[in-house]
Design a protein around this motif. Sequence first.
Motif, short mmCIF file in Angstrom:
data_model
loop_
_atom_site.label_atom_id
_atom_site.label_comp_id
_atom_site.label_asym_id
_atom_site.label_seq_id
_atom_site.Cartn_x
_atom_site.Cartn_y
_atom_site.Cartn_z
N LEU A 189 34.41 21.63 77.06
CA LEU A 189 33.40 20.56 77.02
C LEU A 189 34.06 19.20 77.30
N LYS A 190 35.28 19.01 76.78
CA LYS A 190 36.02 17.76 77.00
C LYS A 190 36.35 17.61 78.49
N GLN A 191 36.79 18.71 79.09
CA GLN A 191 37.12 18.72 80.53
C GLN A 191 35.88 18.35 81.37
N ILE A 192 34.73 18.88 80.97
CA ILE A 192 33.47 18.62 81.69
C ILE A 192 33.11 17.13 81.59
N GLU A 193 33.22 16.58 80.38
CA GLU A 193 32.90 15.15 80.20
C GLU A 193 33.87 14.26 80.98
#
Length: 341
Positions: A189-193
Motif C-alpha cells: 500500500l505504501k509503494q502504491i501511494e
Amino acid sequence: MKRQDFYFDLPEELIAQDPLEDRSSSRLLVLDKETGETSHHIFKEIVDYLNPGDCLVINDTKVIPARLIGAREGTGAKIEVLLLKRKENNVWETLVKPGKKARPGTRIVFGEGLLVGEVIDVVEEGNRLIKFEYEGIFEEILDQLGQMPLPPYITHQLEDKNRYQTVYAKHTGSAAAPTAGLHFTPELLKQIEEKGIDIARVTLHVGLGTFRPVKVDDILEHHMHSEFYHIDAEAAEKINRAKDNGGRVICVGTTSCRTVESAADENGRLRECSGWTEIFIYPGYKFKILDALITNFHLPESTLIMLVSALAGREHVLNAYQEAIQKRYRFFSFGDAMFIK
C-alpha cells in the motif's frame, strides 16, 4: 438471463483452504475487459498496472467473530448462532442452527454464562432476533467467545483470526471479509501511494447474502440482502478528483464496487453519505464510477461472478476462469486474484 449462463466446473482441490503466509505473493491474472486477453503475474506486481492519478478504493470494514457456539438453557443441546445484523438494545438478527428448536422464548448460554441470548422473534427466511444479556463490553466478550464466520466451503477454523481481516480493517460490522483486500500488505500500500495513486477508504459491512446462492433460474428475480455502507467526504473527494483529472477509479473487491455504484448520483459524482444498498450488478449494467476491478475468483452461478461479467463480459470472464483452472489458480476467499483492466 439465466443462472446457468454463469456456471463453470471447478475441481474441489482448487478451493483454497488456507491463506498464504505472504499475502502479496498470491497469483494475479490480468484480464483486459475489451479484448479478453490475459496475462499471469504475482499479486505484488499490481503496482505496475496502477498509474499516477488513479484512485484505489478499499473497503475498510472489519469482520466480527460472529459465530457463537452455545448451549440451550435447560437441555444443554448445542446451538450455533451467527450474528448477521445489529439492531437496537442489544438485539441482533441472527442465523441459528438448528433453527427448528430456536422458538421465541428459547434461551441460549455462551461461555458458561458470560453471554446469554433469548430468541424474541422469527424474521424473514427463518432468521431469529436474539436479545443478548451480558456484563461489560459486548465486543470484548465476542472477541473472547466468537469464531470467524468463514464461508461454508472452508472446512476448518483459522489458527490466526487476523488472516481473515485485511491489514486496513477498521470499522467493525461485517459477517464476511472483503476478500480481494486480503492480498495487500502495508508495504504494498505504501509503494502504491508513493507512486502517486490516491487510496480512498469506504466502508461496506458485508452480509452473508454475499454467499447466498442464486436459486431462481431467471437472475432478475433474485433478491439481494441489504448491506450498510458509508463514504466520508475525503473518500468522495479523492474519487471525484480522479474522475475529473482523467485517472481511473479501481475498486478493490466487489464490495467497494457496490459501495461507490450505490452512492453515485446520475452524473457519476460522490458526496459524503451513508445508507443501505441492495444493488445487484449483472451484465447490461452501466458503471457510473468504476473503471477497473481487483477481485478474487468467485463461485459458479453467484451474484459476484455476475458482477465481474457486467464489467468484462460473460465470455471473457468464463474464458479467463477456464484458463485459471488449467493453470491451477487457487479459488474463492483465500485464493488468488484477478485484475480486470
